[in-house]
Structures are given as C-alpha cells and as structure tokens.
Enzyme design. Structure first.
Site, PDB file in Angstrom:
ATOM      1  N   ARG A  86      47.722  48.422  43.182  1.00 34.19           N
ATOM      2  CA  ARG A  86      47.848  46.984  43.433  1.00 34.19           C
ATOM      3  C   ARG A  86      49.307  46.619  43.241  1.00 34.19           C
ATOM      4  O   ARG A  86      49.847  46.725  42.146  1.00 34.19           O
ATOM      5  CB  ARG A  86      46.962  46.203  42.476  1.00 34.19           C
ATOM      6  CG  ARG A  86      45.534  46.687  42.525  1.00 34.19           C
ATOM      7  CD  ARG A  86      44.734  46.045  41.435  1.00 34.19           C
ATOM      8  NE  ARG A  86      43.977  44.931  41.982  1.00 34.19           N
ATOM      9  CZ  ARG A  86      43.164  44.187  41.255  1.00 34.19           C
ATOM     10  NH1 ARG A  86      43.073  44.392  39.962  1.00 34.19           N
ATOM     11  NH2 ARG A  86      42.485  43.230  41.799  1.00 34.19           N
TER      12      ARG A  86
ATOM     13  N   GLU B  50      34.901  35.023  25.065  1.00 39.25           N
ATOM     14  CA  GLU B  50      35.805  35.968  25.743  1.00 39.25           C
ATOM     15  C   GLU B  50      36.592  36.744  24.704  1.00 39.25           C
ATOM     16  O   GLU B  50      37.176  36.164  23.796  1.00 39.25           O
ATOM     17  CB  GLU B  50      36.746  35.192  26.684  1.00 39.25           C
ATOM     18  CG  GLU B  50      37.919  35.985  27.232  1.00 39.25           C
ATOM     19  CD  GLU B  50      37.525  37.268  27.964  1.00 39.25           C
ATOM     20  OE1 GLU B  50      36.687  37.206  28.883  1.00 39.25           O
ATOM     21  OE2 GLU B  50      38.055  38.337  27.606  1.00 39.25           O
TER      22      GLU B  50
END
Ligand SMILES: Cc1cc2nc3c(=O)[nH]c(=O)nc-3n(C[C@H](O)[C@H](O)[C@H](O)COP(=O)(O)OP(=O)(O)OC[C@H]3O[C@@H](n4cnc5c(N)ncnc54)[C@H](O)[C@@H]3O)c2cc1C
Ligand SMILES: *[C@@H]1O[C@H](CO)[C@@H](O)[C@H](O)[C@H]1NC(C)=O
Ligand SMILES: *[C@@H]1O[C@H](CO)[C@@H](O)[C@H](O)[C@H]1NC(C)=O
Ligand SMILES: CC(=O)N[C@H]1CO[C@H](CO)[C@@H](O)[C@@H]1O
Length: 430
Positions: free
Chosen positions: A182, A33
């Site tokens: 959001r 990651e």
C-alpha cells in the site's frame, strides 16, 4: 424492538458504522477500542454508492472530506495496452450516490466526528476486551472491568479473538498466496510528467494486470496524492518475506526490479515509491455461524468475512452488515431472532463477494498465453462470462444497487468462470 444497550468491540470502519446505524434507531451504544489513538494509516479506500448513502443517513459528513469521484475501473495489461473501461458515469443516477476515492484517515475522522456528536454513543479508546460471557451477555477488559449489555457486536477485525468461540471450532486465517503493497506517492511529480498526468486528472481506478501480479492506482485528497496498491504472489515478490500480517518499509529497489519489464506507468510509480506498508493477504472459507448460540453476541466486518481487496469491498460489506443489523433489530421482537435474520441475510452475500475476489485474483495474475488471450476476449462483452466483476451489468447492479436495509430474499448470481490454468498451483478455492 425497544431501545437496547449495545456493546461494540472494535472501532474500525465496521464498529464505528454499526454504532452510528444503531444509535440512529435510538439504541445506546458503547464502543470499546484497544488502541490509545487512531493511527494515521496512509492509504486510500474506495467507497461505493450505497455505502456513502448509508453513511450520510447516519450523520456522516462526507461533503466536507476531500475526495475524488471515481470515473470507473480501467483495465490495462502490463505492456500498457488498454483493454477495458468499466465506466461509472451512470453510478450517481442509477444508484443514488457517487463512487468515491477517500483517504482512509479522512474517512475514520468523519466517522469519529459523527460518533462524537451523538449523545447516545460513547467511544472508549485504550480499552481491550479480554473475555466474554456469551449468555449475560458481558465482556471483561484488561483492567478487570466488567461491562454488561443487551447485545454485544464483535467488530474486532481479521485477527478477531472471539471468532473461534462463536464458530464453535478454531479458525486459522489462510494465506491467499499474495502480498499487498500500500503506497502513497505525491501527485506533483505525476502532474509534471505528460505521460503520467492523466492518472491524477482523470480519476479512474487503473488496474495494470500481468504475470503473478497487478497494480491499482487512483488519485486521492483533491489530487494531492496518488494511491497505489500492488499485489504480487509470494513466489515473485522480491522483497523480504512477511512473517506477521504487515510491516512498514522504505526500500523500493526490489519493487523497481520486480516490475522492470512492465509498462512505463507502473515502472515510474515503483520508482516514486517512498515508505510503504506491506500486507500479507489472508482469508478463510465461510464460517459456520456469525452468531453465538446464546443469541446475544454476533460478529461483524472483517472478523467474519475477511476478503482480498480486489473488489474494494471489505469496508463496504461491513457497512452493509451495520445497515442490515439495524434493520433486523427494528423488524424483530427479540434479539436472537433479529441476529438470526442478520446472519441469514448477510452471510451468503458477503461470502459471494469474498469468493469473487479469489476469482479476480486468478484472472488478474495470468501470464501472456492462451488463457490471457481468452480473458482479453471475454472482457469485451457485457455477459456473465466476463471475468471482470463490474463489466457485467447484472452483477454490477447486484453489487451497487443493493439496499442493505431491506430484508427480503436475495438471489446470488453465478460466479464468473475461472481460468483453465492457475498461477496458484493446486490452490483454487471457490
Ligand atoms: C490493501 C487493502 C486495501 C483495501 N482497500 C479497500 C477498499 O478500497 N474498499 C473497501 O471497502 N475495503 C478495502 N479494504 C478492506 C477494509 O480495509 C476492511 O475490510 C475494513 O477496514 C475492515 O473493518 P473492520 O472494522 O471490520 O475491522 P478493522 O478495521 O480491523 O477494525 C477492528 C478494530 O478492532 C480493534 N480490536 C481488536 N481486538 C480488540 C479487542 N480485543 N478489544 C478492543 N478492540 C479490539 C482493533 O484495534 C481495530 O481498531 C482493503 C484492505 C486491504 C488489506
Ligand atoms: C438517547 O437515548 C434516550 C434513551 O433511550 C432516548 O430517549 C433519546 O431519544 C436518545 N437520543 C437520540 C439522539 O437518539
Ligand atoms: C467453523 O466450525 C466448523 C465446525 O464447528 C468447522 O467445520 C469449520 O471449518 C469452521 N470454520 C472455519 C472457517 O474454520
Ligand atoms: C440505503 C440505500 O441508499 N439504498 C439504496 C441502494 O441502491 C438502490 C438502487 O439505487 C436503492 O433502491 C436503495 O434505496
């Protein structure tokens, strides 16, 4: 198949679930990651029944997470008139698990905790993959390290750098015409307002639909927060245009102005908005393939099937990818055959869900008029012509009753009809 060494690129919801599903079958997994640590991206995520069951079977403890059980999807027009309740009372009994509202950060925490206790999963943060050897298969990182494996899964998200090489020609994500806000608002002021209180105490996902936009709201974290997603067309967005894919902002004046003539519930939610994230919604038409011709490297999640959030299915489809991938590796004797079966099983289903988000986009954003009247009429019946996906019980069963571990031919339902007039001039892509 014998236990494999698997590399997963990307530790989003897709990559983490894949690590868990494969390790549960005895494979050894390394996840790479790029970010140093997970960001606390404040927003809710809706976790449908089979997703929560799959996660549980891979050792993810959702019991400990503060969450709500969805009562269903409620549809209200912009004047505040309630049109339809798609109740989820039967979901637990019918599909074997409840439908949850979970804070995204809490879900990631639960997945990372499950990954952390598994002896055969290694999660390496701050590790960016910069190149692939598709035949080996192997990857190189930005620090010059080279890692080889039996199989590489690319779960590197909507901006996937490897997707074009796998598909065989360059792919540019397409602007859908909409932006998403959001928003998280504290629940306390809602609870104090008799007109708003029910939004927190009755855990419906409420959809307010109106001209060139809609809002969705639901409670989160045991009623401490209220999650709001507002989706509007670029043409009617009064905020600053968005150049890259997302941006954080704190000024709510343009949202208040944009929804000034909507019902009091939406107006009050806009007024309560503090800092929010604004996203450009992009997708692309179906890829030619998800698996590199070498048969050793495959795409998963948003990297191969980004979709609009209107069906709340992006993460759920990635979870299904993870389940099906594990099942095909179990069922086939060699990796290329397993990956080919994974693609054949998953591609039509994910593409259908993605196309349905575009259909819903059309119906949710109508102006008052003949097509809106037709929509409101069609919404009343449990019939394939109902524009609301979950309102037709066959489609609902198809979505929620799917067993992604079971490798068998599936039928793909017809798409619901689309409005005769679109607010996206010349842009209807189905
Ligand atoms: C507004 C909005 C609301 C949504 N609501 C819902 C919902 O209610 N329910 C739902 O199911 N879905 C929802 N979704 C969709 C959902 O968020 C996504 O589908 C899902 O998170 C995708 O997961 P992923 O793991 O495929 O990709 P991502 O989460 O994007 O993860 C990709 C990861 O790969 C890493 N990465 C990228 N490149 C590299 C590299 N070269 N090397 C190493 N690492 C790399 C990235 O850092 C990232 O961590 C919503 C989406 C939006 C925009
Ligand atoms: C981890 O991998 C080893 C080697 O394949 C295997 O023997 C062991 O059972 C695995 N452990 C778990 C918990 O799956
Ligand atoms: C994938 O590649 C094919 C040709 O190899 C191309 O026709 C197609 O448009 C590409 N897909 C996307 C979504 O760009
Ligand atoms: C993995 C899983 O839990 N799959 C279930 C999904 O829902 C259908 C219908 O309830 C079940 O039959 C599956 O077992």
């Amino acid at each position: 198949m014998k236990p494999l060494n698997v590399l997963i690129v990307g530790a989003g919801i897709g990559g983490l679930q894949t690590a868990l599903s494969l390790a549960a079958d005895g494979h050894t997994v390394v996840i790479l990651e790029s970010v140093k640590q997970f960001l606390e991206v404040g927003a809710g995520i809706r976790v449908p029944p089979n997703s929560s069951r799959l996660s549980r079977s891979w050792g993810v403890d959702l019991e400990a997470v503060k969450k709500e059980t969805s009562r269903g999807n409620r549809f209200v027009d912009w004047h505040g008139q309630r049109l339809l309740d798609c109740a989820f009372d039967d979901v637990s009994a019918r599909y074997g698990a409840p439908y949850y509202f979970i804070h995204r950060a809490d879900l990631i925490d639960a997945l990372v905790a499950a990954v952390g206790v598994h002896q055969n999963i290694t999660l390496r943060m701050d590790t960016t993959v910069v190149a692939y050897d598709f035949d080996a298969p192997a990857v190189s990182t930005s620090t010059g390290e080279c890692l080889a494996a039996d199989l590489v899964i690319c779960a590197d998200g909507i901006k996937s750098a490897v997707r074009s090489a796998i598909n065989g020609s360059a792919i540019e994500p397409v602007d859908t015409g909409d932006v998403a806000y959001r928003i998280l608002v504290p629940a306390a002021p809602l609870l104090a307002d008799p007109e708003m209180r029910h939004l927190v105490t009755n855990a419906w996902a409420v959809h307010w639909m109106g001209p060139e936009g809609h809002a969705v709201g639901y409670p989160l974290r045991g009623g401490q927060l209220y999650n709001v997603i507002i989706d509007v067309t670029h043409d009617t967005d009064l905020g600053r245009p968005i150049l890259d894919e997302w941006r954080s902002e704190a000024d709510n004046t343009h949202l208040v102005a944009r929804f000034a003539d909507w019902c009091p519930e939406v107006r009050k939610l806009c007024a309560l908005t503090g800092t929010y994230l604004k996203w450009k919604l992009v997708d692309f038409s179906q890829l030619q393939r998800w698996v590199h011709p070498s048969g050793r490297v495959a795409l998963l999640g948003d990297a191969c099937h980004p979709m609009m959030p209107y069906l709340a299915q992006g993460a759920a489809q990635a979870t299904e990818d993870a389940a099906t991938l594990a099942a095909t590796l179990r069922a086939y004797e060699n990796i290329p055959a397993a990956l080919a079966a994974y693609e054949a099983q998953r591609k039509p289903r994910a593409a259908y869900v993605a196309r349905n988000t575009r259909v819903l986009q059309e119906w949710l954003h109508l102006y008052d008029g003949p097509e809106q009247k037709r929509r409101d009429e069609l919404m009343r019946r449990d019939h394939p012509d109902n524009p609301i996906f979950w309102a037709n019980s066959e489609r609902k069963d198809w979505l929620f009753g799917h067993d992604a571990m079971l490798l068998q031919p599936q039928t793909i339902p017809d798409l619901p009809p689309v409005p005769l007039e679109s607010v996206y001039k010349g842009r209807m892509v189905f």
